[in-house]
Design a protein around this motif. Structure first.
Motif, PDB file in Angstrom:
ATOM      1  N   SER A   5       0.808  -1.231   0.000  1.00 21.37           N
ATOM      2  CA  SER A   5       0.000   0.000   0.000  1.00 21.37           C
ATOM      3  C   SER A   5       0.836   1.273   0.000  1.00 21.37           C
ATOM      4  N   HIS A   6       2.167   1.123   0.016  1.00 21.83           N
ATOM      5  CA  HIS A   6       2.994   2.344   0.048  1.00 21.83           C
ATOM      6  C   HIS A   6       4.404   2.017  -0.447  1.00 21.83           C
ATOM      7  N   CYS A   7       4.691   2.383  -1.685  1.00 19.91           N
ATOM      8  CA  CYS A   7       6.045   2.178  -2.218  1.00 19.91           C
ATOM      9  C   CYS A   7       6.388   3.340  -3.148  1.00 19.91           C
ATOM     10  N   HIS A   8       7.699   3.513  -3.340  1.00 24.86           N
ATOM     11  CA  HIS A   8       8.202   4.592  -4.204  1.00 24.86           C
ATOM     12  C   HIS A   8       8.945   3.921  -5.361  1.00 24.86           C
ATOM     13  N   LEU A   9       8.219   3.628  -6.439  1.00 21.60           N
ATOM     14  CA  LEU A   9       8.753   2.766  -7.496  1.00 21.60           C
ATOM     15  C   LEU A   9       9.809   3.450  -8.360  1.00 21.60           C
ATOM     16  N   GLY A  93      -0.822  12.509  -0.870  1.00 22.74           N
ATOM     17  CA  GLY A  93       0.290  12.349   0.065  1.00 22.74           C
ATOM     18  C   GLY A  93       1.477  11.718  -0.630  1.00 22.74           C
ATOM     19  N   GLU A  94       2.556  11.399   0.107  1.00 26.92           N
ATOM     20  CA  GLU A  94       2.463  11.414   1.535  1.00 26.92           C
ATOM     21  C   GLU A  94       2.690  12.821   2.079  1.00 26.92           C
ATOM     22  N   CYS A  95       1.926  13.134   3.101  1.00 29.54           N
ATOM     23  CA  CYS A  95       1.943  14.468   3.664  1.00 29.54           C
ATOM     24  C   CYS A  95       1.777  14.348   5.173  1.00 29.54           C
ATOM     25  N   ALA A 156      -2.592   6.037   8.416  1.00 27.73           N
ATOM     26  CA  ALA A 156      -1.350   6.427   9.086  1.00 27.73           C
ATOM     27  C   ALA A 156      -0.270   5.476   8.582  1.00 27.73           C
ATOM     28  N   HIS A 157       0.513   5.968   7.609  1.00 27.98           N
ATOM     29  CA  HIS A 157       1.487   5.106   6.936  1.00 27.98           C
ATOM     30  C   HIS A 157       2.688   4.835   7.829  1.00 27.98           C
ATOM     31  N   CYS A 158       3.273   3.641   7.663  1.00 33.11           N
ATOM     32  CA  CYS A 158       4.465   3.234   8.408  1.00 33.11           C
ATOM     33  C   CYS A 158       4.290   3.546   9.901  1.00 33.11           C
ATOM     34  N   THR A 206       5.682  -1.545   2.215  1.00 32.17           N
ATOM     35  CA  THR A 206       7.137  -1.646   2.378  1.00 32.17           C
ATOM     36  C   THR A 206       7.795  -0.284   2.608  1.00 32.17           C
ATOM     37  N   ASP A 207       7.194   0.784   2.076  1.00 35.18           N
ATOM     38  CA  ASP A 207       7.862   2.089   2.013  1.00 35.18           C
ATOM     39  C   ASP A 207       9.193   1.961   1.253  1.00 35.18           C
ATOM     40  N   SER A 208       9.261   0.976   0.358  1.00 35.61           N
ATOM     41  CA  SER A 208      10.497   0.798  -0.411  1.00 35.61           C
ATOM     42  C   SER A 208      10.765   2.052  -1.241  1.00 35.61           C
TER      43      SER A 208
HETATM   44 ZN   LIG Z   1       7.003   6.847   1.850  1.00 33.31          ZN
END
Ligand SMILES: [Zn+2]
Length: 260
Positions: A5-9, A93-95, A156-158, A206-208
Motif C-alpha cells: 500500500s505504500h512504495c516509491h517505485l 500524500g504522503e503528507c 497512518a502510513h508506516c 514496504t515504504d520501499s
Molecule cells: Zn514513503
C-alpha cells in the motif's frame, strides 16, 4: 494475493525500472501496488507510472520537507489537475508532520499549513489521505481531530507508535499501515499494535526503497518484501498467512475504492 500500500517505485536509488520492480513483486504474489509521491515532480511521475502499469495505482502530494518552489495554493491546484486527468490517482500524500532532527527543517507552522492543504484536497476530491508522521503524534492527531464527521478517508502510513496512540487514530476512523519495522526485534510495542488492531483496519506496506525488513537491513527495500511483513502480521495475530494476505488487499481496495 498481497498489496503493497505504500512504495516509491521510481526512486533514484533503484537501478531497475518500475516495471521490473513490479514484475519481481508479482512473482512473490504482490498484485497491487500504491505508488506514493513526495513532491510535485514526483506527482507527475506517479501519474505516469499508473498509466504505464496496470497493477499500479498512485498518489499525488508533497512530503513535509520537500521544496514547493511556489505557494501552497498554486501547488494544490496543480495536484488537483493531475487528479482530474487520471482516475488511477487514489490518494493524497504522503503528507503530514515530521519533527525528526536530521531533516532540513520546514517550520512547524508551515508544515501544518501544507498538511491542512492536503487534507482539504483529500476531502474535495474524495481521495485517501496518506499520512506521514514522524515524532509528531500529538500535532497530527490534533489537526486530524478537527475533521471528524467530514468523511475523511485516511491511513497512518508506516505506523511506528504504541497501542495508546494507535487507538486514537482508530477512534478517528483512520487505518493503520504496517511496514518492515514490525519485524525489527526491538519493536515490541509495535507488535502489540499489530496484535490488537481490528482485522478490517490495517494495511501492509514496504515504504520501499526505505525501511527493509529484518534480514535485509542495510539493503534497498522492494515491494516483493511486503510478503515478509504479511508473514510477521500472520505470526503476531496468530492468523493464517493466506487470511492476512487477503485482508491486505481487501482492506486496501475498500479504503482506496479500487475495484480489481
Ligand atoms: Zn514513503
Amino acid at each position: 494475493m498481497l498489496t503493497d500500500s505504500h512504495c516509491h517505485l521510481k526512486d533514484s536509488s533503484y537501478g531497475k525500472s518500475p516495471k521490473e520492480i513490479v514484475e519481481d513483486g508479482k512473482k512473490q504474489d504482490v498484485s497491487l501496488f500504491i505508488n506514493i509521491a513526495t513532491s510535485l515532480n514526483d506527482s507527475y511521475v506517479s501519474s505516469d507510472i499508473c498509466g504505464e502499469i496496470s497493477e499500479v495505482f498512485g498518489t499525488v502530494g508533497i512530503y513535509p520537507h520537500s521544496d514547493l518552489g511556489q505557494d501552497i495554493s498554486s501547488v494544490s491546484s496543480l495536484l488537483e489537475k493531475i487528479i482530474d486527468c487520471n482516475r488511477k490517482i487514489v490518494g493524497i500524500g504522503e503528507c503530514g508532520i515530521d519533527l525528526s532532527d536530521n531533516k532540513p527543517a520546514r517550520e512547524l507552522k508551515e508544515q501544518k499549513e501544507l498538511f491542512v492543504s492536503h487534507i482539504e484536497l483529500s476531502l474535495k476530491k474524495d481521495k485517501v489521505l496518506v499520512i506521514h508522521n514522524r515524532n509528531a503524534d500529538e500535532v497530527v492527531l490534533d489537526i486530524l481531530s478537527g475533521y471528524v464527521g467530514r468523511g475523511l478517508r485516511a491511513v497512518a502510513h508506516c505506523f511506528s507508535s504504541d497501542w495508546e496512540i494507535a487507538k486514537k487514530f482508530l477512534d478517528l476512523g483512520i487505518y493503520i499501515s504496517f511496514s518492515g519495522m514490525i519485524t525489527y526485534p526491538s519493536r515490541h510495542g509495535l507488535r502489540e499494535v499489530v496484535k490488537n488492531v481490528p482485522d478490517d483496519m490495517f494495511l501492509i506496506e514496504t515504504d520501499s526503497p526505505w525501511l527493509p525488513p529484518q534480514g535485509h537491513r542495510g539493503e534497498l527495500n522492494y515491494p516483493k518484501y511486503v510478503k515478509i511483513v504479511a508473514e510477521k502480521v500472520s505470526q503476531v495475530k496468530e492468523k493464517p498467512y493466506l487470511t492476512v494476505a487477503s485482508l491486505s488487499t481487501e482492506n486496501a481496495c475498500r479504503l482506496f475504492k479500487i475495484n480489481l
